[in-house]
Design a protein around this motif. Structure first.
Motif, PDB file in Angstrom:
ATOM      1  N   UNK A   1    -102.401 -57.653 -13.743  1.00  0.00           N
ATOM      2  CA  UNK A   1    -100.968 -57.641 -13.472  1.00  0.00           C
ATOM      3  C   UNK A   1    -100.762 -57.349 -11.991  1.00  0.00           C
ATOM      4  N   UNK A   2    -100.205 -58.330 -11.274  1.00  0.00           N
ATOM      5  CA  UNK A   2     -99.916 -58.169  -9.852  1.00  0.00           C
ATOM      6  C   UNK A   2     -98.483 -57.693  -9.663  1.00  0.00           C
ATOM      7  N   UNK A   3     -98.323 -56.551  -9.026  1.00  0.00           N
ATOM      8  CA  UNK A   3     -96.982 -56.067  -8.746  1.00  0.00           C
ATOM      9  C   UNK A   3     -96.388 -56.848  -7.572  1.00  0.00           C
ATOM     10  N   UNK A   4     -95.064 -56.891  -7.529  1.00  0.00           N
ATOM     11  CA  UNK A   4     -94.344 -57.562  -6.454  1.00  0.00           C
ATOM     12  C   UNK A   4     -92.986 -56.883  -6.324  1.00  0.00           C
ATOM     13  N   UNK A   5     -92.627 -56.404  -5.142  1.00  0.00           N
ATOM     14  CA  UNK A   5     -91.370 -55.659  -5.004  1.00  0.00           C
ATOM     15  C   UNK A   5     -90.138 -56.424  -5.477  1.00  0.00           C
ATOM     16  N   UNK A   6     -90.117 -57.740  -5.264  1.00  0.00           N
ATOM     17  CA  UNK A   6     -88.947 -58.527  -5.647  1.00  0.00           C
ATOM     18  C   UNK A   6     -89.022 -59.003  -7.097  1.00  0.00           C
ATOM     19  N   UNK A   7     -90.179 -59.462  -7.519  1.00  0.00           N
ATOM     20  CA  UNK A   7     -90.293 -60.108  -8.832  1.00  0.00           C
ATOM     21  C   UNK A   7     -90.606 -59.134  -9.954  1.00  0.00           C
ATOM     22  N   UNK A   8     -91.155 -57.971  -9.626  1.00  0.00           N
ATOM     23  CA  UNK A   8     -91.406 -56.947 -10.654  1.00  0.00           C
ATOM     24  C   UNK A   8     -90.847 -55.617 -10.145  1.00  0.00           C
ATOM     25  N   UNK A   9     -89.528 -55.464 -10.176  1.00  0.00           N
ATOM     26  CA  UNK A   9     -88.908 -54.256  -9.609  1.00  0.00           C
ATOM     27  C   UNK A   9     -89.277 -52.966 -10.340  1.00  0.00           C
ATOM     28  N   UNK A  10     -89.761 -53.059 -11.577  1.00  0.00           N
ATOM     29  CA  UNK A  10     -90.159 -51.861 -12.321  1.00  0.00           C
ATOM     30  C   UNK A  10     -91.600 -52.024 -12.802  1.00  0.00           C
ATOM     31  N   UNK A  11     -92.564 -51.969 -11.885  1.00  0.00           N
ATOM     32  CA  UNK A  11     -93.966 -52.204 -12.275  1.00  0.00           C
ATOM     33  C   UNK A  11     -94.499 -51.160 -13.242  1.00  0.00           C
ATOM     34  N   UNK A  12     -93.944 -49.968 -13.196  1.00  0.00           N
ATOM     35  CA  UNK A  12     -94.420 -48.920 -14.098  1.00  0.00           C
ATOM     36  C   UNK A  12     -94.117 -49.259 -15.552  1.00  0.00           C
ATOM     37  N   UNK A  13     -92.958 -49.869 -15.794  1.00  0.00           N
ATOM     38  CA  UNK A  13     -92.612 -50.269 -17.159  1.00  0.00           C
ATOM     39  C   UNK A  13     -93.557 -51.350 -17.658  1.00  0.00           C
ATOM     40  N   UNK A  14     -93.895 -52.291 -16.789  1.00  0.00           N
ATOM     41  CA  UNK A  14     -94.843 -53.341 -17.174  1.00  0.00           C
ATOM     42  C   UNK A  14     -96.214 -52.736 -17.448  1.00  0.00           C
ATOM     43  N   UNK A  15     -96.681 -51.873 -16.546  1.00  0.00           N
ATOM     44  CA  UNK A  15     -97.989 -51.253 -16.711  1.00  0.00           C
ATOM     45  C   UNK A  15     -98.086 -50.461 -18.005  1.00  0.00           C
ATOM     46  N   UNK A  16     -96.992 -49.802 -18.368  1.00  0.00           N
ATOM     47  CA  UNK A  16     -96.986 -48.974 -19.579  1.00  0.00           C
ATOM     48  C   UNK A  16     -97.124 -49.798 -20.850  1.00  0.00           C
ATOM     49  N   UNK A  17     -96.965 -51.132 -20.736  1.00  0.00           N
ATOM     50  CA  UNK A  17     -97.070 -51.990 -21.915  1.00  0.00           C
ATOM     51  C   UNK A  17     -98.286 -52.914 -21.874  1.00  0.00           C
TER      52      UNK A  17
END
Length: 201
Positions: free
Chosen positions: A27-43
């Motif tokens: 999972x690549x984080x991106x400030x614009x496209x994934x504004x809440x990377x922690x929520x994605x990581x948690x899933x």
């Protein structure tokens, strides 16, 4: 998508034997496209990896520490984009290098033998160079049409499979991959799948 990534990872381990340490899903984080990377990581499923790309943000260390805590709790790996100093400070599991810095892979591995080092590649030649320079794996893009502003012309599954065969090492596919399109990649020889907003909650 996670199931397809795990399928690809299992096949790659049987085929190559040396890629057991590599996560099947990035999972690549991106400030614009994934504004809440922690929520994605948690899933994310256990065994996946977060590639934290801070892009020089002033709060990078704080956000990286939060992602590291989630990774530890969830059984994930944490790689840091293009910043070995930040990776070391956070106790991360490795780094991801942009294509222009892929030649540094062996130097990074020498300094941190336990780290996973991946590198971006946008062509067969770039993939081969990065792997020859010591990268554990390359992340190749763009596989399918993507909303990324920097996305190049999509190569599709067939051209990707040819690239994987010619690269001579572990390859992840990135760009426009969702659950449906991920299934088209099962015969490509990929080590796993990488995604940005394809994994958003």
């Amino acid at each position: 998508m996670a199931r397809t990534a795990q399928f690809l990872g299992r096949r790659a381990r049987r085929r190559k034997g040396a890629s057991a340490v590599l996560p099947p899903l990035l999972f690549f984080t991106d400030p614009a496209r994934t504004p809440d990377p922690e929520a994605v990581a948690a899933n994310l499923p256990r065994g996946a990896a977060v590639v934290f790309r801070a892009f020089g943000a002033p709060n990078a260390e704080a956000q990286g520490a939060r992602l590291k805590a989630i990774a530890r709790r969830r059984g994930l790996l944490l790689l840091i984009g293009a910043d070995a100093d930040l990776a070391r400070a956070l106790g991360a599991d490795g780094v991801h290098l942009p294509e222009r810095l892929a030649h540094r892979a062996r130097r990074v591995k020498a300094a941190h033998p336990r780290w996973i080092v991946t590198a971006a590649a946008h062509s067969t030649a770039a993939a081969r160079r990065a792997l020859a320079a010591g990268a554990d794996a390359v992340v190749v893009s763009t596989v399918f049409a993507s909303r990324s502003a920097s996305a190049g012309r999509p190569m599709g599954a067939l051209r990707l499979a040819i690239l994987v065969r010619r690269a001579g090492g572990a390859v992840y596919g990135l760009g426009g991959i969702d659950m449906k399109k991920a299934r088209l990649l099962k015969g490509t020889g990929l080590t796993g799948i990488a995604a940005v907003d394809g994994l958003r909650t």
